[in-house]
Design an enzyme around this catalytic site. Structure first.
Site, short mmCIF file in Angstrom:
data_model
loop_
_atom_site.label_atom_id
_atom_site.label_comp_id
_atom_site.label_asym_id
_atom_site.label_seq_id
_atom_site.Cartn_x
_atom_site.Cartn_y
_atom_site.Cartn_z
N ASP A 1 -6.65 -4.08 -4.59
CA ASP A 1 -7.66 -3.62 -3.64
C ASP A 1 -7.40 -2.13 -3.43
O ASP A 1 -6.85 -1.71 -2.42
CB ASP A 1 -7.49 -4.41 -2.33
CG ASP A 1 -8.47 -3.97 -1.27
OD1 ASP A 1 -9.31 -3.09 -1.52
OD2 ASP A 1 -8.38 -4.52 -0.14
N ASP B 1 0.86 -1.19 0.00
CA ASP B 1 0.00 0.00 0.00
C ASP B 1 0.89 1.24 0.00
O ASP B 1 1.91 1.29 0.69
CB ASP B 1 -0.93 0.02 1.21
CG ASP B 1 -2.09 0.99 1.01
OD1 ASP B 1 -3.25 0.53 0.93
OD2 ASP B 1 -1.85 2.23 0.93
N ASP C 1 4.59 2.46 -3.74
CA ASP C 1 3.65 2.61 -4.84
C ASP C 1 3.50 1.26 -5.54
O ASP C 1 4.49 0.69 -6.04
CB ASP C 1 4.20 3.66 -5.82
CG ASP C 1 3.24 3.92 -6.97
OD1 ASP C 1 2.22 3.21 -7.08
OD2 ASP C 1 3.51 4.85 -7.76
N THR D 1 -8.23 2.24 -4.03
CA THR D 1 -9.24 3.28 -4.04
C THR D 1 -9.76 3.45 -5.47
O THR D 1 -9.28 2.80 -6.39
CB THR D 1 -8.63 4.59 -3.52
OG1 THR D 1 -7.29 4.69 -4.01
CG2 THR D 1 -8.55 4.62 -2.01
N1 SAM Z 1 -12.30 -1.22 -0.25
C1 SAM Z 1 -11.88 0.05 -0.65
C2 SAM Z 1 -12.72 0.68 -1.70
O1 SAM Z 1 -12.91 0.10 -2.80
O2 SAM Z 1 -13.21 1.76 -1.46
C3 SAM Z 1 -10.44 0.11 -0.90
C4 SAM Z 1 -9.75 -0.01 0.42
S1 SAM Z 1 -8.07 0.21 0.58
C5 SAM Z 1 -8.14 1.26 1.98
C6 SAM Z 1 -7.50 1.20 -0.75
C7 SAM Z 1 -6.03 1.50 -0.62
O3 SAM Z 1 -5.45 1.72 -1.90
C8 SAM Z 1 -5.69 2.75 0.20
O4 SAM Z 1 -5.15 2.35 1.43
C9 SAM Z 1 -4.67 3.51 -0.67
O5 SAM Z 1 -3.59 4.02 0.07
C10 SAM Z 1 -4.24 2.41 -1.63
N2 SAM Z 1 -3.66 2.88 -2.89
C11 SAM Z 1 -4.11 3.82 -3.75
N3 SAM Z 1 -3.26 3.99 -4.78
C12 SAM Z 1 -2.23 3.10 -4.58
C13 SAM Z 1 -1.04 2.78 -5.30
N4 SAM Z 1 -0.71 3.40 -6.43
N5 SAM Z 1 -0.22 1.83 -4.78
C14 SAM Z 1 -0.52 1.19 -3.63
N6 SAM Z 1 -1.64 1.45 -2.91
C15 SAM Z 1 -2.47 2.39 -3.38
#
Ligand code: SAM
Length: 287
Positions: free
Chosen positions: A160, A110, A141, A162
């Site tokens: 999983d 994440d 990233d 955003t």
């Molecule tokens: N269940 C959720 C939804 O669909 O609304 C998603 C939950 S999870 C908290 C989403 C995660 O994606 C976040 O913690 C965010 O930091 C992460 N995220 C976003 N862009 C990312 C990237 N490029 N690499 C890794 N993680 C990422």
């Protein structure tokens, strides 16, 4: 958005709709280098995590999403050993993946460590498996991590993330999927949360087309309810590297040595049923 009667509301302008939860109080709020994170105590849904104003998860119904992101893809692969989760910082998907005794290693990548720290504090039930020696929590990233991953080193990639804005935008592109293809082993599978079939059909169609462009042989979308997400109806799209998605291991689902609250073999089969409008839009690729 919070109004004077203490409702948390997520508005979807493009759909002219909104979803609200009555809250008791705000438990936490912070701005990280990547996004804003807030946690509310709700009246009936337990704790609620919100990122950049969008609902992420509630204590009451996150099991639907986390189980549907983890188990269908794991029970489709004949023998998943090495799994990577991109995003998923709340650790709910990780917990489900770790329930599979045959999985040897799981990397959760994440971009934002704060999501995990906030989940540890306000959603401890989701982070309870984090000390499992098979799990590695990385804060990086996911786009870069997959690009640099050893070729043919992962059986399953679970995305999983955003919504496809901000840091997650690049996770919904053919370039990213090409790098996923390279990182997957033979017969490897990817699954990605793919938004609402009712509100975001263009996103799903774009994803399926990008997955095909990247070289994936087959895709299949799973449908499931998700009360707090826009429209209440959500999806995850699976793609397989070099062959048809094929049947899932129904007998192994029935004999699974762990508990689930939503997922079972009938739910898996039902989630694969393709609605007519979906089939029409995606033609052969959605079957
Ligand atoms: N269940 C959720 C939804 O669909 O609304 C998603 C939950 S999870 C908290 C989403 C995660 O994606 C976040 O913690 C965010 O930091 C992460 N995220 C976003 N862009 C990312 C990237 N490029 N690499 C890794 N993680 C990422």
């Amino acid at each position: 958005m919070l109004d004077e009667k203490d409702w948390f509301t997520e508005v979807v302008d493009t759909a002219g709709s909104a979803f609200s939860l009555r809250i008791r109080r705000k438990l936490h709020a912070e701005q990280t280098p990547y996004q804003s994170i807030a946690v509310y105590e709700t009246e009936h849904f337990g704790n609620l995590m919100v990122i950049d104003g969008f609902t992420m998860l509630s204590s009451r119904e996150n099991f639907l999403y986390h189980e549907m992101l983890a188990h269908p893809v794991l029970f489709t692969h004949p023998a998943p050993r090495r799994v990577c989760i991109i995003g998923g910082g709340d650790c709910g998907t990780l917990r489900e993946v770790l329930k599979h005794p045959d999985v040897d290693q799981v990397w959760q990548v994440d971009i934002d460590e704060r999501v995990t720290r906030v989940a540890e504090r306000f959603f401890p039930e989701l982070t309870e498996s984090n000390a499992d020696p098979r799990a590695q929590l990385l804060f990086d990233d996911g786009i870069r991590w997959i690009r640099d991953a050893e070729p043919a080193s992962l059986d399953i990639i679970i995305i999983d993330s955003t919504d496809p804005v901000g840091p997650a935008e690049g996770l919904f592109t053919a370039d990213f999927y090409r790098n996923c293809m390279a990182a997957l082993t033979e017969g490897g599978l990817l699954v990605q949360q793919s938004e609402s079939p009712l509100y975001h059909m263009d996103i799903i169609a774009g994803m399926v087309s990008d997955l095909k462009e990247a070289g994936f042989s087959d895709t299949r979308t799973l449908f499931f309810p998700q009360a707090i997400y826009p429209s209440g109806w959500w999806s995850a799209t699976m793609a397989r590297k070099d062959r048809a998605i094929g049947d899932f291991r129904r007998a192994d689902v029935d004999a699974r040595p762990f508990e689930t609250r939503y997922y079972n073999a009938d739910i898996h089969a039902g989630a694969l049923a393709q609605p007519e409008f979906f089939r029409r839009r995606l033609g052969g690729s959605a079957r």
